[in-house]
Enzyme design. Structure first.
Site, PDB file in Angstrom:
ATOM      1  N   LYS A 135       0.560  -1.189  -0.132  1.00 37.24           N
ATOM      2  CA  LYS A 135       0.171   0.463  -0.444  1.00 37.24           C
ATOM      3  C   LYS A 135       0.471   1.812  -0.247  1.00 37.24           C
ATOM      4  O   LYS A 135       1.641   1.191   0.330  1.00 37.24           O
ATOM      5  CB  LYS A 135      -0.650   0.229   1.173  1.00 37.24           C
ATOM      6  CG  LYS A 135      -0.146  -0.189   2.719  1.00 37.24           C
ATOM      7  CD  LYS A 135       0.596   0.595   3.303  1.00 37.24           C
ATOM      8  CE  LYS A 135       0.921   1.765   2.675  1.00 37.24           C
ATOM      9  NZ  LYS A 135       1.336   2.760   3.789  1.00 37.24           N
ATOM     10  N   TYR A 219      -4.895   4.158   6.528  1.00 31.87           N
ATOM     11  CA  TYR A 219      -4.887   3.789   6.975  1.00 31.87           C
ATOM     12  C   TYR A 219      -6.632   4.102   7.611  1.00 31.87           C
ATOM     13  O   TYR A 219      -7.148   3.422   7.843  1.00 31.87           O
ATOM     14  CB  TYR A 219      -4.087   2.974   8.056  1.00 31.87           C
ATOM     15  CG  TYR A 219      -2.974   2.397   7.635  1.00 31.87           C
ATOM     16  CD1 TYR A 219      -2.505   1.217   8.270  1.00 31.87           C
ATOM     17  CD2 TYR A 219      -2.131   3.085   7.150  1.00 31.87           C
ATOM     18  CE1 TYR A 219      -1.900   0.413   7.117  1.00 31.87           C
ATOM     19  CE2 TYR A 219      -0.399   1.992   7.121  1.00 31.87           C
ATOM     20  CZ  TYR A 219      -0.770   0.933   6.823  1.00 31.87           C
ATOM     21  OH  TYR A 219       0.435  -0.149   6.727  1.00 31.87           O
TER      22      TYR A 219
HETATM   23  P1  NAD Z   1      12.537   1.994   2.652  1.00 32.30           P
HETATM   24  O1  NAD Z   1      12.998   3.207   2.153  1.00 32.30           O
HETATM   25  O2  NAD Z   1      12.645   1.549   3.565  1.00 32.30           O
HETATM   26  O3  NAD Z   1      12.816   0.883   1.683  1.00 32.30           O
HETATM   27  C1  NAD Z   1      12.595   1.227   0.384  1.00 32.30           C
HETATM   28  C2  NAD Z   1      13.568   0.059  -0.704  1.00 32.30           C
HETATM   29  O4  NAD Z   1      13.300   0.965  -2.033  1.00 32.30           O
HETATM   30  C3  NAD Z   1      14.490   0.663  -0.270  1.00 32.30           C
HETATM   31  O5  NAD Z   1      15.105  -0.872  -0.535  1.00 32.30           O
HETATM   32  C4  NAD Z   1      15.020   1.365  -1.765  1.00 32.30           C
HETATM   33  O6  NAD Z   1      16.930   0.677  -1.862  1.00 32.30           O
HETATM   34  C5  NAD Z   1      14.324   0.420  -2.282  1.00 32.30           C
HETATM   35  N1  NAD Z   1      14.985   1.554  -4.209  1.00 32.30           N
HETATM   36  C6  NAD Z   1      14.668   1.130  -5.369  1.00 32.30           C
HETATM   37  N2  NAD Z   1      14.538   2.004  -6.005  1.00 32.30           N
HETATM   38  C7  NAD Z   1      14.197   3.074  -5.096  1.00 32.30           C
HETATM   39  C8  NAD Z   1      14.171   4.706  -5.300  1.00 32.30           C
HETATM   40  N3  NAD Z   1      14.027   5.609  -6.557  1.00 32.30           N
HETATM   41  N4  NAD Z   1      14.277   5.488  -4.203  1.00 32.30           N
HETATM   42  C9  NAD Z   1      14.294   5.396  -3.078  1.00 32.30           C
HETATM   43  N5  NAD Z   1      14.500   3.563  -2.703  1.00 32.30           N
HETATM   44  C10 NAD Z   1      14.399   3.022  -4.151  1.00 32.30           C
HETATM   45  O7  NAD Z   1      10.826   1.963   2.320  1.00 32.30           O
HETATM   46  P2  NAD Z   1       9.497   1.372   3.375  1.00 32.30           P
HETATM   47  O8  NAD Z   1       9.570   1.086   4.655  1.00 32.30           O
HETATM   48  O9  NAD Z   1      10.063  -0.353   3.618  1.00 32.30           O
HETATM   49  O10 NAD Z   1       8.531   1.325   2.309  1.00 32.30           O
HETATM   50  C11 NAD Z   1       8.464   0.501   1.219  1.00 32.30           C
HETATM   51  C12 NAD Z   1       7.118   0.354   0.516  1.00 32.30           C
HETATM   52  O11 NAD Z   1       6.006  -1.090   1.354  1.00 32.30           O
HETATM   53  C13 NAD Z   1       6.090   1.792   0.749  1.00 32.30           C
HETATM   54  O12 NAD Z   1       4.856   1.647   0.095  1.00 32.30           O
HETATM   55  C14 NAD Z   1       5.387   1.369   2.146  1.00 32.30           C
HETATM   56  O13 NAD Z   1       3.908   2.110   1.748  1.00 32.30           O
HETATM   57  C15 NAD Z   1       5.369   0.345   2.369  1.00 32.30           C
HETATM   58  N6  NAD Z   1       5.144  -0.522   3.772  1.00 32.30           N
HETATM   59  C16 NAD Z   1       4.254  -0.892   4.688  1.00 32.30           C
HETATM   60  C17 NAD Z   1       3.620  -0.853   5.215  1.00 32.30           C
HETATM   61  C18 NAD Z   1       2.372  -1.626   6.459  1.00 32.30           C
HETATM   62  O14 NAD Z   1       2.298  -1.646   6.747  1.00 32.30           O
HETATM   63  N7  NAD Z   1       1.518  -2.736   5.486  1.00 32.30           N
HETATM   64  C19 NAD Z   1       5.062  -0.471   6.104  1.00 32.30           C
HETATM   65  C20 NAD Z   1       5.566   0.199   5.831  1.00 32.30           C
HETATM   66  C21 NAD Z   1       6.196   0.104   4.435  1.00 32.30           C
END
Ligand code: NAD
Length: 367
Positions: A135, A219
């Site tokens: 999401k 959410y």
């Molecule tokens: P994060 O910043 O910790 O990780 C993002 C990942 O994407 C990194 O590994 C990064 O290297 C990679 N990436 C690839 N191309 C990129 C770019 N151009 N710019 C930046 N990063 C790039 O983020 P996250 O917290 O892991 O979130 C990732 C996704 O998961 C989002 O869509 C977020 O909404 C979702 N999420 C969902 C929940 C949930 O509870 N369902 C919780 C956290 C995050």
């Protein structure tokens, strides 16, 4: 001989139980024939993959971590060691088409920034893999349509990372809404936020699609629709909060308050912000209320009370249940209970909320 007296209702109920039993037996039989845990490849190894999804995949029954798609080969090699999959199952974003020839991987789980979900989900579908997309599903309605179309064309299943459908407290909210145990839940309110200290992709419009509404407010949007028994609002109004850190929030909102008006007269007053910490939701009907006092939408530590007293469910691993459910959907050829259409619905509502804040007008929601 004992005489059996069966009325029409109990006859139908027994008949449907036995039909259900047959279906279950057949499905169990199918599962027995396919004891292999389905292989999931996590795409994007950031915080959510490392801290939640990876560990959850050590607790799943029907799927396991079989590979990764990452921009960092070194990270991929470390994951291969930690999770015991072969290095041949490490892919980069550019080599995803090669997934097509890898039978170890059945499902790709897209966990990159929101603005990349469509590109990555479509690439996974084109490689013939089932898709779970985090999401918010995407940053535009057109991208949601493109993901749904690509999965349809490739004949693969699609689901969205709405883990709270597998959480007992949120299931109780859905039950209350469905059975009207507290009456129609006419009044809802909620607040979700965290303090963002420095500029990150979540405050970059191209990668995030917006500010806290896309990341956290979703959410509340989803929770309010649960409280309305799965129905979308008819109309929304909204107002941006005044920016206190325009250096960080140059092209997205820092905070926003909005109201959702549902059919039947239920109203949800909600707000989300990157300038305060909060995780709260309450839904009230004429006969009672349910209040998510703390960690309303988080993985652990939910404190939930109702007008009848506190709820004390054993917290499950939401992500493990969510991924196992999808693996079973794939195995049994069933649609996910959190399909792409649900992800698209929330993007339609969010776009209407942004339109309302931009225009200052009430916006009708066209789902
Ligand atoms: P994060 O910043 O910790 O990780 C993002 C990942 O994407 C990194 O590994 C990064 O290297 C990679 N990436 C690839 N191309 C990129 C770019 N151009 N710019 C930046 N990063 C790039 O983020 P996250 O917290 O892991 O979130 C990732 C996704 O998961 C989002 O869509 C977020 O909404 C979702 N999420 C969902 C929940 C949930 O509870 N369902 C919780 C956290 C995050």
């Amino acid at each position: 001989m004992e005489k059996l007296y069966i009325n029409r209702r109990s006859f139908i109920s027994q008949l449907s139980m036995s039909v259900g039993g047959l279906v279950l037996a057949r499905n169990l039989h199918l599962l027995k024939e396919q004891p292999r845990k389905l292989g999931i490849a996590l795409l994007g190894l950031g915080g959510y993959s490392a801290n939640q999804l990876g560990p959850a995949l050590k607790q799943t029954q029907y799927c396991r971590l079989a590979g990764v798609i990452t921009g960092s080969k070194a990270k991929g090699e470390q994951w291969a060691k930690d999770y015991g999959f072969p290095e041949k199952n490490i892919y980069s974003y550019d080599t995803m088409s090669q997934l097509a020839g890898n039978p170890d991987i059945d499902i790709v789980y897209v966990v990159t920034p929101n603005g990349l979900h469509a590109e990555h989900a479509i690439a996974a579908a084109k490689a013939g893999k089932h898709v779970i997309c985090e999401k918010p599903m995407a940053t535009t309605i057109a991208e949601c349509d493109a993901i749904i179309a690509a999965c349809h064309e490739a004949k693969v299943k699609l689901s969205i990372g709405y883990r709270l459908h597998f959480d007992p407290y949120h299931q109780e909210l859905m039950r209350l809404a469905k059975e009207k145990d507290f009456g129609l839940l006419t009044k809802m309110n909620g607040d979700r936020g965290f303090v963002m200290g420095s500029k990150a992709w979540r405050a970059d419009k191209k990668l995030a699609g917006g500010g806290p509404l896309m990341d956290l407010g979703i959410y509340l949007v989803h929770g309010a629709c649960m409280g309305a028994n799965g129905v979308a609002p008819l109309a929304v109004t909204a107002k941006y909060h005044t920016k206190t850190r325009p250096d960080i929030f140059s092209d997205v909102e820092e905070g926003i308050s909005w109201t959702m008006e549902f059919p039947g007269g239920s109203v949800a007053d909600l707000q989300t912000s990157y300038q305060h910490n909060k995780d709260y939701f309450k839904a009230e009907g004429a006969k009672g209320w349910i209040e998510f006092k703390e960690h309303a939408f988080t993985y652990r530590g939910m404190v939930v009370e109702t007008s009848r007293g506190p709820l004390n469910f054993t917290p499950p691993n939401q992500q493990a249940l969510q991924m196992d459910d999808f693996a079973q959907c794939v195995q049994l050829n069933k649609q996910s209970r959190v399909p792409g259409e649900l992800g698209k619905r929330d993007i339609i509502i969010i776009k209407a909320i942004y339109n309302a804040a931009e225009s200052g007008k009430k916006i009708m929601v066209n789902v």
